[in-house]
Motif scaffolding. Structure first.
Motif, PDB file in Angstrom:
ATOM      1  N   ARG A 125       0.836  -1.207   0.000  1.00 28.85           N
ATOM      2  CA  ARG A 125       0.000   0.000   0.000  1.00 28.85           C
ATOM      3  C   ARG A 125       0.871   1.258   0.000  1.00 28.85           C
ATOM      4  O   ARG A 125       0.539   2.261  -0.635  1.00 28.85           O
ATOM      5  CB  ARG A 125      -0.897  -0.041   1.243  1.00 28.85           C
ATOM      6  N   ASN A 128       2.756   1.469  -3.555  1.00 28.34           N
ATOM      7  CA  ASN A 128       1.837   1.604  -4.690  1.00 28.34           C
ATOM      8  C   ASN A 128       0.509   2.211  -4.246  1.00 28.34           C
ATOM      9  O   ASN A 128      -0.555   1.613  -4.424  1.00 28.34           O
ATOM     10  CB  ASN A 128       1.589   0.245  -5.349  1.00 28.34           C
ATOM     11  N   PRO A 129       0.543   3.415  -3.674  1.00 27.14           N
ATOM     12  CA  PRO A 129      -0.695   4.008  -3.134  1.00 27.14           C
ATOM     13  C   PRO A 129      -1.732   4.329  -4.200  1.00 27.14           C
ATOM     14  O   PRO A 129      -2.931   4.311  -3.930  1.00 27.14           O
ATOM     15  CB  PRO A 129      -0.196   5.279  -2.443  1.00 27.14           C
ATOM     16  N   LYS A 130      -1.269   4.629  -5.416  1.00 23.69           N
ATOM     17  CA  LYS A 130      -2.211   5.013  -6.467  1.00 23.69           C
ATOM     18  C   LYS A 130      -2.961   3.827  -7.072  1.00 23.69           C
ATOM     19  O   LYS A 130      -3.874   4.013  -7.868  1.00 23.69           O
ATOM     20  CB  LYS A 130      -1.471   5.766  -7.574  1.00 23.69           C
ATOM     21  N   GLY A 132      -5.032   2.074  -5.662  1.00 24.36           N
ATOM     22  CA  GLY A 132      -6.424   2.242  -5.251  1.00 24.36           C
ATOM     23  C   GLY A 132      -7.145   0.954  -4.930  1.00 24.36           C
ATOM     24  O   GLY A 132      -8.358   0.867  -5.118  1.00 24.36           O
ATOM     25  N   GLU A 155       5.617   2.781  -7.714  1.00 25.88           N
ATOM     26  CA  GLU A 155       5.204   3.973  -8.450  1.00 25.88           C
ATOM     27  C   GLU A 155       6.322   5.004  -8.545  1.00 25.88           C
ATOM     28  O   GLU A 155       6.220   5.960  -9.302  1.00 25.88           O
ATOM     29  CB  GLU A 155       3.955   4.558  -7.789  1.00 25.88           C
TER      30      GLU A 155
END
Length: 348
Positions: A125, A128-130, A132, A155
């Motif tokens: 998380r 790679n927060p984007k 979603g 990312e």
């Protein structure tokens, strides 16, 4: 890295092992991840150059190419009889013909969903927060998911500071943070944090294709310690880092780190600012010293490099000792001010 995998693989096939484990091998060009399966069986995959792996204490490889492992061995290696072992014991549980080692060999018990998968979920998380897919009622992955990806493309490029942050994490920004001081605390501390009280040693190996490798070291609970780089290929280690005995002493980086962690945890709200300043200051000064000595080491004759590496390590040790002693003083003051026998009247 590949040679390390092959050597350990030979040892496992020859002598065996009683448990499952994950071991990473790296050099300046590639990283391999090996998992022991128990007995004399093992498998390994080359980590893609653009990817990272996060792996708590469980079997992690989620796909494996037997065809490659028994031919070109470009990205997959395994014990000679692993495929036969899987077939003989009906361990291929896939419905689509794609072998899933995690389903075959891994654990999926209730303890995993408190102890292991939440940590992997938080790390993925973070990097790679984007994507979603981590939060909310319709999240693709949750802290209890058994199908978290073994590797992902981040990312952005991952820094040493990112690794330090994530290995210090206690689910900040989620309802599971044990230090949560506002809102609904009903789930605070529900999962095993990554940075816990019994962290002992954190080692981060940073390799380069044409430069000296570095080993970054931190002691005690990662949530409160500082990560410090040292050059490898040396004959001597600074006393502040090396001379650790069972006797508690402020002359030891290990024991100072332990003392800071215990006291900062007990005065978390007041001490957090000092911990943040400590970690940021050490990181910034460490990079500056690496830059200063890195140039000297690169330009020095080969016979002088070891002495220069040791000189750099001593300078780094002196820097972190000064910062650690100062932080210990600040944290001790904060905790002392909140002792239960405190009194407001300003007298002796």
């Amino acid at each position: 890295a590949r040679e390390g995998v092959e050597r350990l693989g030979w040892l496992l096939e020859t002598y065996g092992t009683y448990e499952m484990n994950g071991i990473a091998f790296c050099d300046g060009k590639e990283i391999w991840w090996l998992e022991t399966i128990g007995g004399h069986h093992w498998m390994a995959r080359r980590v893609p150059d653009d990817s990272y792996v996060v792996m708590p204490n469980q079997q992690g490889i989620d796909s494996f190419d037997f065809k490659d492992a028994y031919s070109k061995q470009k990205n997959n290696l395994c014990s000679k009889d692993l495929k036969q072992f899987v077939e003989d014991n009906f361990l291929d549980l896939s419905m689509d013909g794609k072998f899933d080692p995690r389903a075959a060999f891994g654990s999926h018990d209730d303890a995993d969903h408190v102890y292991n998968t939440p940590r992997a979920w938080y790390m993925l998380r973070y990097f790679n927060p984007k994507a979603g897919c981590w939060d909310g009622e319709n999240a693709r992955y949750t802290p209890r998911s058994d199908d978290l990806p073994w590797c992902m493309v981040p990312e952005k490029k991952i820094t040493v500071e990112d690794v330090k942050y994530i290995l210090s994490a206690h689910f900040q920004g989620t309802p599971y943070d044990p230090y949560l001081s506002y809102g609904d605390r009903s789930m605070a501390g529900e999962f095993r944090s990554i940075g816990v009280n019994r962290n002992c040693v954190l080692g981060l190996i940073q390799t380069f294709e044409n430069r000296d490798a570095l080993e970054w070291i931190a002691f005690a609970s990662n949530a409160f310690n500082a990560l410090v780089p040292f050059y490898t290929d040396v004959e001597q280690t600074p006393a502040y880092m090396a001379d650790t005995t069972q006797k508690v002493s402020t002359n030891s980086f290990y024991w100072c780190s332990r003392l800071i962690a215990a006291m900062a945890d007990a005065s978390y709200k007041e001490s957090l600012i000092w911990i943040e300043r400590y970690q940021n200051s050490v990181a910034a000064k460490a990079h500056a010293l690496l830059k200063e000595y890195g140039r000297q080491i690169e330009q020095a004759p080969e016979e002088e490099k070891t002495a220069l590496r040791q000189k750099a390590n001593q300078a780094i040790s002196d820097m972190v000792e000064a910062a650690t002693v100062d932080t210990l003083d600040q944290i001790l003051f904060e905790l002392s001010s909140r002792m239960k026998n405190a009194y407001a009247r300003s007298d002796a």
